[in-house]
Enzyme design. Sequence first.
Site, PDB file in Angstrom:
ATOM      1  CE1 TYR A 142      -4.234  -1.741   0.618  1.00  9.50           C
ATOM      2  CE2 TYR A 142      -2.739  -3.280   1.723  1.00  9.50           C
ATOM      3  CZ  TYR A 142      -3.980  -2.986   1.159  1.00  9.50           C
ATOM      4  OH  TYR A 142      -4.947  -3.971   1.129  1.00  9.50           O
ATOM      5  CB  SER A 143       0.772   4.362  -2.025  1.00 11.27           C
ATOM      6  OG  SER A 143       1.043   3.750  -3.270  1.00 11.27           O
ATOM      7  CB  CYS A 319      -0.266   7.075  -7.810  1.00 10.65           C
ATOM      8  SG  CYS A 319      -0.401   5.673  -6.672  1.00 10.65           S
ATOM      9  CD  GLU A 359       3.777   3.047  -6.307  1.00  7.84           C
ATOM     10  OE1 GLU A 359       3.020   3.575  -5.460  1.00  7.84           O
ATOM     11  OE2 GLU A 359       4.990   2.832  -6.125  1.00  7.84           O
ATOM     12  CE1 TYR A 361      -5.455   1.098  -7.474  1.00  5.91           C
ATOM     13  CE2 TYR A 361      -3.370   2.209  -7.026  1.00  5.91           C
ATOM     14  CZ  TYR A 361      -4.758   2.200  -7.016  1.00  5.91           C
ATOM     15  OH  TYR A 361      -5.443   3.286  -6.544  1.00  5.91           O
TER      16      TYR A 361
END
Length: 361
Positions: A142-143, A319, A359, A361
């Site tokens: 997790y960021s 992100c 980044e 996901y």
Amino acid sequence: MAAAISAAVSFPSTKSSSLPTKTSFVSPQKIFLKKSTLCYRDNRIVSVKAQVTTETTEAPVKVEKVSKKQEEGIVVNKFKPKNPYTGRCLLNTRITGDDAPGETWHIVFTTEGEVPYREGQSIGIIPDGIDKNGKPHKLRLYSIASSAIGDFGDSKTVSLCVKRLVYTNDAGELVKGVCSNFLCDLKPGDEAKITGPVGKEMLMPKDPNATIIMLGTGTGIAPFRSFLWKMFFEEHEDYKFNGLAWLFLGVPTSSTLLYKEEFEKMKEKNSENFRLDFAVSREQTNEKGEKMYIQTRMAEYAEELWELLKKDNTFVYMCGLKGMEKGIDEIMVSLAAKDGIDWLEYKKQLKKSEQWNVEVY
């Protein structure tokens, strides 16, 4: 030393539970021979000795790349899955409205200063329990959503922004994400196994005068909250941001605009250094009637963004959901072409110079 400005955070009250020395060397001598010359002298053929010359060539100096990001002293993988750090939940607050499509929670853990992270890094969480094969659950990354000194300014906490994953599969069964539900269900005092910190891709640039363009969707806002707290909510002896920070945040509904009040407060107090644009896809449209996704909002500033991207102190950070980069490429291709530039090749150069950071996901 750094100090967090008090009362900076406001959550809804709905549901809380040296450069290495350059080295050079001289390459081996190259030998050049001039052809022998045959001549007739004193009634016989003789050969004149070949002339030998030497040339020394200095090999090109290989310069080690110096990062433009805040990498000095960074810690990576201090805690690994076999030896995680046990943090304790201090705060777990829902930060989306009751009518939002899904729940997102802001979670603060104690670290007692044992997990020294930087803005832009991530931590791993190992949820309690075992999987269907009887083995411990694998970690999920997790960021980090807090600055390096944490939400309380004492360098003893780390915060996450987590959306609860719940969906119905093709068989009609309700599926719950293991780690996200574990985290969203934590109560103050509960423990969680933490690994890391990890990552260098999303570290902030060193240059305090840089232009930093942040593109986030949903919980992809996490690293940008950490950036912006350092820039605008904290005071540091060795860092004062004087550049331009421009945040684009894309969400489905206004009830899912994460940390909205914080960002608006930053903009109010730092109007010359902070720009803020939201894209709410289910509620907003552009002039053509198209849904307002993050790339749609960016298209309104396309020319300005392209001019910024041509500067060597502009850094882009992205992100969120995989696929968002494609929409942004579509905007930039035609703009770059007007200047006779191939956008995809130009983007490769931006990545190489650490100015395009992704980044997803």
